[in-house]
Design a protein around this motif. Structure first.
Motif, PDB file in Angstrom:
ATOM      1  N   GLN A   1       0.824  -1.214   0.000  1.00  0.00           N
ATOM      2  CA  GLN A   1       0.000   0.000   0.000  1.00  0.00           C
ATOM      3  C   GLN A   1       0.858   1.264   0.000  1.00  0.00           C
ATOM      4  N   ARG A   2       1.947   1.224   0.731  1.00  0.00           N
ATOM      5  CA  ARG A   2       2.860   2.387   0.737  1.00  0.00           C
ATOM      6  C   ARG A   2       3.504   2.594  -0.632  1.00  0.00           C
ATOM      7  N   LEU A   3       3.930   1.504  -1.252  1.00  0.00           N
ATOM      8  CA  LEU A   3       4.538   1.624  -2.578  1.00  0.00           C
ATOM      9  C   LEU A   3       3.513   2.081  -3.612  1.00  0.00           C
ATOM     10  N   LEU A   4       2.287   1.607  -3.506  1.00  0.00           N
ATOM     11  CA  LEU A   4       1.239   2.059  -4.429  1.00  0.00           C
ATOM     12  C   LEU A   4       0.909   3.532  -4.216  1.00  0.00           C
ATOM     13  N   ALA A   5       0.960   3.994  -2.962  1.00  0.00           N
ATOM     14  CA  ALA A   5       0.668   5.399  -2.657  1.00  0.00           C
ATOM     15  C   ALA A   5       1.722   6.336  -3.252  1.00  0.00           C
ATOM     16  N   ARG A   6       2.946   5.845  -3.356  1.00  0.00           N
ATOM     17  CA  ARG A   6       4.004   6.657  -3.974  1.00  0.00           C
ATOM     18  C   ARG A   6       3.777   6.823  -5.468  1.00  0.00           C
ATOM     19  N   GLY A   7       3.072   5.854  -6.034  1.00  0.00           N
ATOM     20  CA  GLY A   7       2.754   5.927  -7.463  1.00  0.00           C
ATOM     21  C   GLY A   7       3.784   5.219  -8.320  1.00  0.00           C
ATOM     22  N   THR A   8       3.305   4.659  -9.385  1.00  0.00           N
ATOM     23  CA  THR A   8       4.158   4.016 -10.375  1.00  0.00           C
ATOM     24  C   THR A   8       3.487   4.157 -11.730  1.00  0.00           C
ATOM     25  N   ASP A   9       4.294   4.338 -12.746  1.00  0.00           N
ATOM     26  CA  ASP A   9       3.747   4.521 -14.091  1.00  0.00           C
ATOM     27  C   ASP A   9       3.367   3.200 -14.749  1.00  0.00           C
ATOM     28  N   SER A  10       3.903   2.127 -14.239  1.00  0.00           N
ATOM     29  CA  SER A  10       3.704   0.829 -14.860  1.00  0.00           C
ATOM     30  C   SER A  10       2.418   0.159 -14.346  1.00  0.00           C
ATOM     31  N   GLU A  11       1.534  -0.131 -15.263  1.00  0.00           N
ATOM     32  CA  GLU A  11       0.303  -0.843 -14.909  1.00  0.00           C
ATOM     33  C   GLU A  11       0.629  -2.227 -14.356  1.00  0.00           C
ATOM     34  N   ALA A  12       1.586  -2.900 -14.958  1.00  0.00           N
ATOM     35  CA  ALA A  12       1.979  -4.227 -14.500  1.00  0.00           C
ATOM     36  C   ALA A  12       2.493  -4.168 -13.056  1.00  0.00           C
ATOM     37  N   MET A  13       3.274  -3.144 -12.734  1.00  0.00           N
ATOM     38  CA  MET A  13       3.808  -3.009 -11.382  1.00  0.00           C
ATOM     39  C   MET A  13       2.689  -2.731 -10.381  1.00  0.00           C
ATOM     40  N   ARG A  14       1.707  -1.931 -10.755  1.00  0.00           N
ATOM     41  CA  ARG A  14       0.565  -1.675  -9.866  1.00  0.00           C
ATOM     42  C   ARG A  14      -0.209  -2.966  -9.600  1.00  0.00           C
ATOM     43  N   ILE A  15      -0.371  -3.764 -10.620  1.00  0.00           N
ATOM     44  CA  ILE A  15      -1.076  -5.039 -10.459  1.00  0.00           C
ATOM     45  C   ILE A  15      -0.279  -5.960  -9.544  1.00  0.00           C
ATOM     46  N   LEU A  16       1.022  -6.079  -9.775  1.00  0.00           N
ATOM     47  CA  LEU A  16       1.862  -6.939  -8.936  1.00  0.00           C
ATOM     48  C   LEU A  16       1.863  -6.479  -7.478  1.00  0.00           C
ATOM     49  N   LEU A  17       1.984  -5.174  -7.271  1.00  0.00           N
ATOM     50  CA  LEU A  17       1.970  -4.646  -5.908  1.00  0.00           C
ATOM     51  C   LEU A  17       0.616  -4.879  -5.239  1.00  0.00           C
ATOM     52  N   SER A  18      -0.453  -4.727  -6.001  1.00  0.00           N
ATOM     53  CA  SER A  18      -1.796  -4.949  -5.450  1.00  0.00           C
ATOM     54  C   SER A  18      -1.993  -6.403  -5.027  1.00  0.00           C
ATOM     55  N   LEU A  19      -1.412  -7.321  -5.777  1.00  0.00           N
ATOM     56  CA  LEU A  19      -1.581  -8.747  -5.495  1.00  0.00           C
ATOM     57  C   LEU A  19      -0.518  -9.313  -4.549  1.00  0.00           C
ATOM     58  N   ALA A  20       0.483  -8.539  -4.193  1.00  0.00           N
ATOM     59  CA  ALA A  20       1.573  -9.024  -3.341  1.00  0.00           C
ATOM     60  C   ALA A  20       1.095  -9.644  -2.025  1.00  0.00           C
ATOM     61  N   PRO A  21       0.091  -9.082  -1.351  1.00  0.00           N
ATOM     62  CA  PRO A  21      -0.364  -9.709  -0.100  1.00  0.00           C
ATOM     63  C   PRO A  21      -0.968 -11.107  -0.302  1.00  0.00           C
ATOM     64  N   MET A  22      -1.229 -11.492  -1.537  1.00  0.00           N
ATOM     65  CA  MET A  22      -1.768 -12.824  -1.787  1.00  0.00           C
ATOM     66  C   MET A  22      -0.716 -13.913  -1.544  1.00  0.00           C
ATOM     67  N   LEU A  23       0.565 -13.579  -1.648  1.00  0.00           N
ATOM     68  CA  LEU A  23       1.607 -14.590  -1.415  1.00  0.00           C
ATOM     69  C   LEU A  23       1.532 -15.158  -0.004  1.00  0.00           C
ATOM     70  N   PRO A  24       1.532 -14.314   1.036  1.00  0.00           N
ATOM     71  CA  PRO A  24       1.377 -14.902   2.369  1.00  0.00           C
ATOM     72  C   PRO A  24      -0.008 -15.524   2.575  1.00  0.00           C
TER      73      PRO A  24
END
Length: 122
Positions: free
Chosen positions: A22-45
């Motif tokens: 959530q912190r990394l997403l709040a900083r913003g990223t231009d890459s749609e793929a990176m936003r998707i990966l960051l959004s789904l990251a909590p699914m790993l645990p």
């Protein structure tokens, strides 16, 4: 009770991954793929937590498995009925609920089912 320690580790990892993503997403990223990966990251645990629960159930005796099965059946059916019913209520103006409501509801009903099973089979 080794599974309880692993479950705790999984939950801590989930919270940490959620906060970080959530912190990394709040900083913003231009890459749609990176936003998707960051959004789904909590699914790993979350996957780890599911594996821990399934392995714990595999190690239970027959009565404990029956209790868990009945608790999960209650959670599944109860969640289905409550979310389906609320969907009708949204049609008459009640606020839309996020999908994030579903898992806590199912978990709460699972706990209720386990408690009922412990009283019944205890």
């Amino acid at each position: 009770m080794r599974w309880l320690g692993l479950l705790t580790i999984g939950l801590i990892a989930y919270v940490a991954m959620l906060i970080l993503s959530q912190r990394l997403l709040a900083r913003g990223t231009d890459s749609e793929a990176m936003r998707i990966l960051l959004s789904l990251a909590p699914m790993l645990p979350s996957v780890f937590i599911c594996v821990v629960i399934i392995r714990a159930i595999h190690r239970m005796d027959e009565l404990q498995r029956k209790l868990q099965f009945e608790a999960l059946a209650l959670a599944f059916a109860g969640t289905a009925l409550l979310t389906f019913g609320y969907g009708f209520l949204e049609g008459v103006g009640l606020p839309r609920l996020s999908m994030f409501v579903v898992w806590p509801l199912m978990a709460a009903l699972w706990v209720v089912g386990v408690l009922i099973g412990r009283v019944r089979y205890g």
